[in-house]
Design a protein around this motif. Structure first.
Motif: not given
Length: 946
Positions: A174-195, A158-162
């Motif tokens: 992964g090593a397998v060629i995919e149509f969409a290389p980036f697949v969203l796994y989870r979004t965590f709850p928002a905070q009160y200001d920018d991460a 996985f990789f996480a982004v703010t």
């Protein structure tokens, strides 16, 4: 790619071929039908794209903004340079810039744990997925919001982004060629200001996120029953960085005001893993029960586990409806683990310096913190013992990184464009590189092509090694902008002119300023020239319109040339005659005979201000660039104009956000400000007020190719059209300051309550201030807004036949080698001009037969042999073998090469460069092992005596 054009064919053949392949277009060999390749070779001229230069390196800048990062092996460091990524190999002392480009300046990037993938994100949130081994962009993605930090999980899955106030976790490609290389796994709850920052635990199950709201939250990547996110509030300022301990859930958070807080978890990582495994097994068992229940409902009444356990056929009394059972199990429960604050430490920095960046090496418990004052500290945790503190810059430290072993620390300073690698145990610099603080103005190649000298607005002259890409010396004697720089004919002296009224000469052996040329009265020098013997130095002024001539040996002013009525913009001596050419803003070029003291011998008039000039290498032709965008060619002997090129339509100037006219009307003010002939004099390189650099063929005055030096949209004037959505009643949105936070306002002026009203948000424009061909002809360099860009030719030519016949094939070469006809095999391979085939043919020649084969080569193949040896000596490990080829070839054909040195000069310089590089590498290696060699020699003598 190749360009084909007809030659040596009659009108009927010409029409027949034009039906097959249109002329003056570029083709690859797979695009041409095999049935017509031989016919094209007989009636067409295949011009190898010697103009197919590709981007090679960016030397003038080492760091702009964003984070710096070490490779997983710890031997290389990545540094963002604008919208590109540069890699510095600290073990091999070499640097290169990757060819891919983001749309705007890179804000952050991350490398996968296995070192195969890189994700770079620009300021607008657009990302590139890159294969580092192939240096190829695999995927484009838009996060649609600015990203402050990105981190791969330790397991690489996985990789996480703010994502503004929230955090997103994505599946890693992964090593397998995919149509969409980036697949969203989870979004965590928002905070009160920018991460602001991210950190993964070693088991890749927990994610800590720091925020501008002075808190840090801990999330669980996978669902754990009874665990919700934990909010850690113990700071008074924004959290800059957060780190997990090695194989532990203990957490460190560092805030901007200089506070370090240690958070202790009441459960260990092993306990949380066991709990998660238990819950996973229970969840799987429940899913199996639900599946079995649904099957039984279809066949008959539902039967529970207790029914089978008791062995009775009666239904249990306490049977619960499955939906109600699920509701009971998923009701809210308190967290099963907590983090408590166990320690808090404060940094004691003078002058109110704040923390700007931090990193933590978990295996060795080392905390490295950089401050806005340019000081960094090294502490040992958890006792917070100070190990080291050092001031490395007067500007803010923007980014810091530590390698895998914890020995090397990398620092990036955005204010001065500096990149440092420090070994804290020996307290020494592994690498210390810095580009020009302000814009770079001029450049010059050394005669051997191994060194590039650059001058900038900061008054510094820097010398760069073209092989390594590193700056190895900086001269700081000038007190104003450097406007011109050049080498003498031996390459041992660098001469520079500056706006401070001095011309200085620097020794390349001792690295010192040994001669200073000054004018009788204060002037500003704009251009510089050396005669072919390097005995005379001349410089032109901006304010007095005069040309000063000095003696290099004595430093005495020899002559003062007057006659121009405007600032002198260019000077150059003829390579083969005693003629000095000068150009000025008074729309004239003048030819001077300096040695005979005849003064002005000829004046060349133009229709507009003259900006620069250059002599052809043989001195027979002069190219002049004017303000109206034209390049004019003059024959020096007859003093007649032989041709001109209209360059305005080729520059294609973009539209700035401040311009109120279209880009088409702006092209009227575009022009070339720098010219340079190729080594053979057939082409000319031109750059100016545009993002394009053009190569023209002189005899036909045709544009051969254009190079776009940058695609960075952070610069102004990159697009031909403006986006109306970014226009407002107050003007362009790009020039408006929309940030109204009180803690981010600049209160630099006393008495100002709402910030510095004199500050303006401006974006630089892409300009090419100077272009130069390498003496070897295999590369050219350009000084632009981004830095020093180097473009070079590809070493491997796919197909470039020479004297091709229908019977000449690779099998013919192989058969000649089998029959031990080495001369024929070498000649056939050169006629096919396949790099791998030539290497196989030459390396099959026995060492005893090299001299005979070299002597038997005709003059046509000698030139090709010299060019091939220059390439092989640079890359091959068979050093002695190819040096034997060089020795016998130069011995047998030295007279021919000397007589035709004008046409073969670039190839001979390329060969000399390769030999000198190998000599330097072996010399440094032998010097480092001299005592070891002496020991081995003494030991062998001792054994021989015994």
């Amino acid at each position: 790619m190749y360009m084909v054009r007809p030659f040596n064919c009659n009108q009927q053949q010409y029409r027949r071929v034009c039906k097959l392949v249109p002329q003056n277009k570029t083709y690859s060999i797979p695009q041409l039908k095999p049935t017509i390749i031989f016919y094209l070779a007989a009636t067409y001229e295949f011009l190898p794209m010697k103009f197919s230069y590709t981007f090679s390196n960016l030397c003038g800048a080492v760091y702009k903004q964003g984070n710096v990062l070490f490779m997983s092996d710890g031997d290389s460091v990545f540094s963002p340079v604008g919208n590109r990524i540069s890699q510095f190999d600290l073990k091999r002392n070499k640097s290169w810039t990757h060819p891919f480009e983001n749309r705007t300046n890179i804000s952050c990037f991350a490398v996968s744990p296995n070192g195969l993938l890189m994700i770079s994100i620009d300021e607008d949130g657009r990302a590139l997925l890159v294969n580092l081994h192939r240096k190829v962009v695999l995927h484009h993605f838009n996060f649609k919001r600015p990203v402050c930090d990105i981190k791969f999980s330790p397991d690489g899955k996985f990789f996480a982004v703010t994502h503004s106030k929230s955090v997103q976790v994505w599946h890693s490609p992964g090593a397998v060629i995919e149509f969409a290389p980036f697949v969203l796994y989870r979004t965590f709850p928002a905070q009160y200001d920018d991460a602001t920052c991210l950190c993964w635990s070693d088991d890749s199950n927990f994610l800590a996120v720091g925020s501008q709201d002075t808190s840090c939250r801990v999330y669980s990547l996978r669902h754990i029953r009874g665990f919700h996110y934990v909010n850690l509030a113990g700071h008074r300022s924004a959290v800059v960085s957060c780190f997990f301990e090695h194989n532990s859930l203990t957490l460190y958070t560092v805030s901007r005001d200089g506070a370090v807080v240690r958070w202790q978890c009441d459960k260990t990582m092993e306990e949380m893993q066991q709990l998660q495994q238990t819950q996973d097994s229970e969840r799987r068992r429940e899913e199996d029960d639900d599946d079995s229940s649904s099957e039984m409902e279809q066949d008959g009444p539902a039967v529970t586990e207790d029914h089978y356990r008791d062995g009775s056929d009666e239904e249990p009394v306490d049977s619960v409806d499955p939906p109600l059972q699920k509701k009971r199990k998923t009701r809210h429960q308190p967290n099963i683990c907590y983090w408590s604050k166990t320690a808090k430490h404060l940094f004691q920095q003078e002058g109110g310096a704040e923390v700007s960046c931090a990193t933590y090496h978990a295996p060795t418990h080392l905390l490295v913190v950089g401050f806005t004052s340019g000081v960094f500290t090294l502490h040992e945790m958890p006792d917070f013992n100070l190990i080291h503190s050092l001031s490395i810059s007067q500007q803010k430290i923007t980014s810091v990184a530590v390698n895998s072993s914890g020995e090397w620390l990398a620092f990036g300073c955005k204010g001065v464009g500096q990149l440092l690698v420090w070994e804290w145990q020996s307290e020494s610099y592994i690498m210390r590189q810095q580009g020009h603080h302000y814009d770079m103005n001029v450049l010059a190649y050394s005669p051997d092509g191994q060194t590039i000298a650059t001058g900038g607005d900061d008054g510094k002259v820097k010398l760069w090694n073209t092989s390594t890409g590193f700056c190895f010396i900086t001269f700081t004697e000038h007190t104003s902008a450097v406007t011109a720089v050049t080498f003498n004919h031996t390459g041992q002296v660098v001469v520079s002119a500056s706006g401070d009224g001095t011309v200085r000469a620097f020794d390349m052996h001792r690295y010192r300023n040994f001669r200073t040329f000054a004018s009788p009265r204060p002037v500003q020098f704009a251009c510089l020239a050396l005669d072919p013997s390097s005995e005379v130095v001349s410089a032109g002024s901006l304010d007095t319109f005069e040309i000063f001539v000095w003696s290099m040996q004595t430093g005495r002013l020899l002559e003062l040339l007057t006659g121009h009525e405007g600032p002198v913009s260019g000077l150059m001596f003829s390579p083969l005659s005693a003629i000095l050419a000068s150009c000025s803003w008074d729309k004239t070029c003048k030819l001077w005979d300096v040695f005979e003291r005849k003064g002005n011998i000829e004046t060349l008039h133009h229709n507009s201000d003259v900006l620069c000039l250059v002599f052809r290498p043989d001195g027979e032709e002069l190219a002049v660039s004017t303000l109206d965008g034209q390049i004019t060619f003059w024959n020096i002997r007859g003093v007649v104009q032989t041709g001109s090129v209209e360059g305005r339509r080729d520059l294609q100037v973009g539209r700035s956000v401040e311009h109120k006219v279209t880009a088409k009307h702006l092209a009227g003010g575009s022009c070339f400000t720098s010219l340079c002939y190729s080594a053979d004099g057939k082409c000319i390189l031109a750059g100016g007020r545009s993002k394009f650099v053009c190569i023209y063929e002189v005899s036909q005055q045709l544009l051969i190719r254009k190079f776009q030096i940058s695609k960075n949209r952070s610069f102004d004037g990159m697009q031909p059209y403006l986006n109306s959505a970014k226009m407002s009643e107050a003007g362009p949105l790009d020039l408006l300051e929309v940030d109204s936070d009180s803690d981010k306002e600049d209160l630099s002026l006393p008495g100002v309550l709402k910030g510095d009203m004199s500050s303006r948000k401006t974006r630089p424009q892409v300009r090419t201030k100077c272009v130069r061909f390498s003496p070897t002809g295999r590369a050219w360099a350009a000084v632009s807004t981004e830095g020093l860009l180097i473009y070079s030719l590809d070493d491997v030519v796919l197909f470039d036949p020479f004297d091709l016949t229908i019977d000449l094939t690779p099998s013919t070469v192989n058969q000649a080698l089998i029959n031990k006809e080495y001369l024929a095999a070498v000649v056939y391979s050169f006629r096919l001009n396949d790099h791998d085939l030539v290497s196989r043919a030459m390396e099959s020649v026995p060492v005893d037969d090299i001299q005979l084969v070299a002597q038997s080569l005709s003059a046509v193949y000698v030139e090709k042999m010299v060019e091939f040896l220059a390439i092989k000596l640079e890359n091959s490990c068979h050093l002695q073998f190819y040096l034997s080829w060089c020795n016998h070839l130069l011995t047998a054909h030295g007279t021919y090469l000397k007589e035709n040195s004008a046409s073969n000069m670039s190839k001979l310089r390329d060969l000399q460069k390769s030999i000198v590089e190998k000599q330097n590498d072996l010399g440094s290696l032998c010097d480092g092992n001299s005592y070891t060699l002496q020991y081995l020699i003494s030991l062998s003598r001792l054994h021989s005596q015994q």
